[in-house]
Design a protein around this motif. Structure first.
Motif, PDB file in Angstrom:
ATOM      1  N   VAL A 198       7.429  12.973   0.568  1.00 54.82           N
ATOM      2  CA  VAL A 198       6.140  12.326   0.839  1.00 54.82           C
ATOM      3  C   VAL A 198       6.342  11.119   1.746  1.00 54.82           C
ATOM      4  O   VAL A 198       5.598  10.911   2.720  1.00 54.82           O
ATOM      5  CB  VAL A 198       5.457  11.897  -0.480  1.00 54.82           C
ATOM      6  CG1 VAL A 198       4.302  10.937  -0.212  1.00 54.82           C
ATOM      7  CG2 VAL A 198       4.946  13.121  -1.228  1.00 54.82           C
ATOM      8  N   LEU A 199       7.355  10.344   1.450  1.00 54.78           N
ATOM      9  CA  LEU A 199       7.636   9.156   2.252  1.00 54.78           C
ATOM     10  C   LEU A 199       7.996   9.531   3.690  1.00 54.78           C
ATOM     11  O   LEU A 199       7.606   8.838   4.633  1.00 54.78           O
ATOM     12  CB  LEU A 199       8.768   8.359   1.609  1.00 54.78           C
ATOM     13  CG  LEU A 199       9.013   6.953   2.151  1.00 54.78           C
ATOM     14  CD1 LEU A 199       7.759   6.102   2.040  1.00 54.78           C
ATOM     15  CD2 LEU A 199      10.161   6.294   1.410  1.00 54.78           C
ATOM     16  N   ILE A 236       0.832  -1.208   0.000  1.00 55.91           N
ATOM     17  CA  ILE A 236       0.000   0.000   0.000  1.00 55.91           C
ATOM     18  C   ILE A 236       0.862   1.251   0.000  1.00 55.91           C
ATOM     19  O   ILE A 236       0.642   2.185  -0.780  1.00 55.91           O
ATOM     20  CB  ILE A 236      -0.947   0.003   1.220  1.00 55.91           C
ATOM     21  CG1 ILE A 236      -2.025  -1.060   1.047  1.00 55.91           C
ATOM     22  CG2 ILE A 236      -1.600   1.375   1.404  1.00 55.91           C
ATOM     23  CD1 ILE A 236      -2.849  -1.308   2.286  1.00 55.91           C
ATOM     24  N   ASN A 237       1.871   1.267   0.860  1.00 52.83           N
ATOM     25  CA  ASN A 237       2.698   2.463   0.970  1.00 52.83           C
ATOM     26  C   ASN A 237       3.610   2.650  -0.236  1.00 52.83           C
ATOM     27  O   ASN A 237       3.900   3.788  -0.615  1.00 52.83           O
ATOM     28  CB  ASN A 237       3.515   2.415   2.261  1.00 52.83           C
ATOM     29  CG  ASN A 237       2.678   2.754   3.472  1.00 52.83           C
ATOM     30  OD1 ASN A 237       2.265   3.887   3.648  1.00 52.83           O
ATOM     31  ND2 ASN A 237       2.403   1.767   4.307  1.00 52.83           N
ATOM     32  N   ALA A 238       4.043   1.553  -0.839  1.00 53.19           N
ATOM     33  CA  ALA A 238       4.812   1.673  -2.078  1.00 53.19           C
ATOM     34  C   ALA A 238       3.947   2.290  -3.167  1.00 53.19           C
ATOM     35  O   ALA A 238       4.403   3.131  -3.956  1.00 53.19           O
ATOM     36  CB  ALA A 238       5.324   0.305  -2.516  1.00 53.19           C
ATOM     37  N   ASP A 239       2.684   1.897  -3.192  1.00 57.92           N
ATOM     38  CA  ASP A 239       1.746   2.447  -4.168  1.00 57.92           C
ATOM     39  C   ASP A 239       1.457   3.921  -3.876  1.00 57.92           C
ATOM     40  O   ASP A 239       1.421   4.758  -4.776  1.00 57.92           O
ATOM     41  CB  ASP A 239       0.453   1.634  -4.143  1.00 57.92           C
ATOM     42  CG  ASP A 239      -0.525   2.075  -5.223  1.00 57.92           C
ATOM     43  OD1 ASP A 239      -0.106   2.204  -6.381  1.00 57.92           O
ATOM     44  OD2 ASP A 239      -1.706   2.289  -4.900  1.00 57.92           O
ATOM     45  N   LYS A 240       1.251   4.237  -2.591  1.00 53.24           N
ATOM     46  CA  LYS A 240       0.928   5.612  -2.211  1.00 53.24           C
ATOM     47  C   LYS A 240       2.111   6.557  -2.412  1.00 53.24           C
ATOM     48  O   LYS A 240       1.924   7.734  -2.723  1.00 53.24           O
ATOM     49  CB  LYS A 240       0.498   5.665  -0.737  1.00 53.24           C
ATOM     50  CG  LYS A 240      -0.801   4.941  -0.427  1.00 53.24           C
ATOM     51  CD  LYS A 240      -1.997   5.651  -0.988  1.00 53.24           C
ATOM     52  CE  LYS A 240      -3.294   4.961  -0.572  1.00 53.24           C
ATOM     53  NZ  LYS A 240      -4.484   5.603  -1.161  1.00 53.24           N
ATOM     54  N   LYS A 250      -4.015  14.503  -0.168  1.00 55.30           N
ATOM     55  CA  LYS A 250      -5.036  13.457  -0.096  1.00 55.30           C
ATOM     56  C   LYS A 250      -4.404  12.075   0.029  1.00 55.30           C
ATOM     57  O   LYS A 250      -4.837  11.245   0.829  1.00 55.30           O
ATOM     58  CB  LYS A 250      -5.932  13.503  -1.341  1.00 55.30           C
ATOM     59  CG  LYS A 250      -6.961  14.624  -1.343  1.00 55.30           C
ATOM     60  CD  LYS A 250      -7.833  14.535  -2.585  1.00 55.30           C
ATOM     61  CE  LYS A 250      -8.912  15.610  -2.581  1.00 55.30           C
ATOM     62  NZ  LYS A 250      -9.757  15.541  -3.805  1.00 55.30           N
ATOM     63  N   LYS A 251      -3.381  11.829  -0.786  1.00 54.38           N
ATOM     64  CA  LYS A 251      -2.733  10.519  -0.760  1.00 54.38           C
ATOM     65  C   LYS A 251      -2.040  10.273   0.577  1.00 54.38           C
ATOM     66  O   LYS A 251      -2.062   9.157   1.102  1.00 54.38           O
ATOM     67  CB  LYS A 251      -1.725  10.401  -1.909  1.00 54.38           C
ATOM     68  CG  LYS A 251      -2.367  10.332  -3.286  1.00 54.38           C
ATOM     69  CD  LYS A 251      -1.363  10.014  -4.375  1.00 54.38           C
ATOM     70  CE  LYS A 251      -0.991   8.557  -4.385  1.00 54.38           C
ATOM     71  NZ  LYS A 251      -0.173   8.172  -5.560  1.00 54.38           N
ATOM     72  N   ILE A 252      -1.448  11.318   1.134  1.00 61.94           N
ATOM     73  CA  ILE A 252      -0.771  11.178   2.427  1.00 61.94           C
ATOM     74  C   ILE A 252      -1.783  10.870   3.527  1.00 61.94           C
ATOM     75  O   ILE A 252      -1.578   9.961   4.346  1.00 61.94           O
ATOM     76  CB  ILE A 252       0.030  12.453   2.761  1.00 61.94           C
ATOM     77  CG1 ILE A 252       1.249  12.564   1.840  1.00 61.94           C
ATOM     78  CG2 ILE A 252       0.474  12.452   4.221  1.00 61.94           C
ATOM     79  CD1 ILE A 252       1.980  13.883   1.941  1.00 61.94           C
TER      80      ILE A 252
END
Length: 287
Positions: A56-57, A40-44, A136-138
């Motif tokens: 972002v990461l 999920i986090n790789a995608d986000k 939004k993604k974060i």
């Protein structure tokens, strides 16, 4: 005096030995959620400009640490003063995991609209302000991390419920900390993998290095897709395992079965039921 110090050191050694053994057991139990969290986090964290990926990461990592700071004390207090609620919370986690696993499998194999939805999402992302999209993604990723963190911590706690509160705190805290460091550290490597590949392609005259660069660029989406599939299977297994080990009737139904087939069948069965209810309710309220 010397004998007292030796006794203390011996107690510490025994404690740490117990912590290591229990931490290994807890890691095996939570590996499914960690794989899903990783996917999920790789995608986000992907899909941004190269200059924004690491910032972002970092925001996601800080959000994950905040989640752990909120969740850990609450779970420890419940374990100490209201332990009766831990198993029901664990079962709720099993519901979530088996449902999510079944939902992911449904989207993967049966939902024909999935590709259309992804195309629409891409078009929407192209016209949306990058800063708003990033925010939004974060927020979405941190919320998902919060849910998964609860499950990781609860499942870890479930492996040490028969231990002293001190061992519970140490083991659960270690797993919580390692889950954040491990997941986001690996995601950082993943999201920069294509950039490293492009650098090898553009900066090197060596054919082997160029081929390595092309491989890295092409491998990234495959790795992320593979992680999603592994995460889906693992969620079904972990969810099923929670039901098998915490609901006596379910345990009796699969008594004598091999562990993994039993966990998978139960997880998929429960997940499919929850998914069917979800789809019926969705159709009912959207029609």
């Amino acid at each position: 005096m010397t004998s007292g110090i030796i006794a203390i050191l011996d107690d510490i050694a025994v404690l740490m030995d117990d912590v290591v053994i229990l931490s290994k057991a807890a890691t095996k139990k939570t590996i499914g959620i960690l794989a899903d969290d990783l996917a999920i986090n790789a995608d986000k964290a992907s899909g941004f400009m190269s200059s924004r990926e690491l910032p972002v990461l970092w925001k996601l990592t800080k959000g994950s640490f905040v989640n752990k700071v909120i969740i850990l004390p609450a779970i420890f207090l419940l374990s100490a003063y209201l332990p009766i609620v831990i198993i029901p919370i664990l079962i709720c986690g099993g519901v979530y995991l088996s449902f999510e696993g079944a939902l992911n499998a449904y989207k993967l194999f049966f939902n024909k609209k999935n590709k259309t939805n992804k195309t629409n999402d891409i078009k929407q992302n192209e016209i949306e302000d990058p800063a708003i999209l990033e925010s939004k993604k974060i927020k979405s990723a941190i919320l998902i991390d919060f849910i998964l963190s609860i499950e990781i911590i609860i499942i870890t706690l479930g492996t040490v419920l028969d231990q002293s509160i001190s061992i519970q705190i140490i083991v659960v805290s270690i797993i919580a900390l390692l889950s954040t460091i491990g997941v986001y550290g690996f995601v950082a490597l993943l999201v920069r993998m294509d950039d490293a590949g492009y650098n090898l392609i553009s900066a090197s005259e060596n054919r082997l290095l160029k081929k390595t660069g092309f491989f890295m660029v092409r491998a990234l989406p495959v790795i992320i897709r593979t992680l999603k599939i592994v995460g889906t299977l693992a969620m079904i297994l972990v969810g099923g395992g929670i039901f098998v080990h915490n609901i006596d009737l379910v345990h009796e139904l699969v008594h004598g079965w091999p562990i993994y087939p039993a966990d998978f069948v139960i997880g998929l069965t429960f997940g499919s039921v929850f998914l069917l209810v979800y789809l019926l309710l969705k159709k009912l309220f959207t029609s």
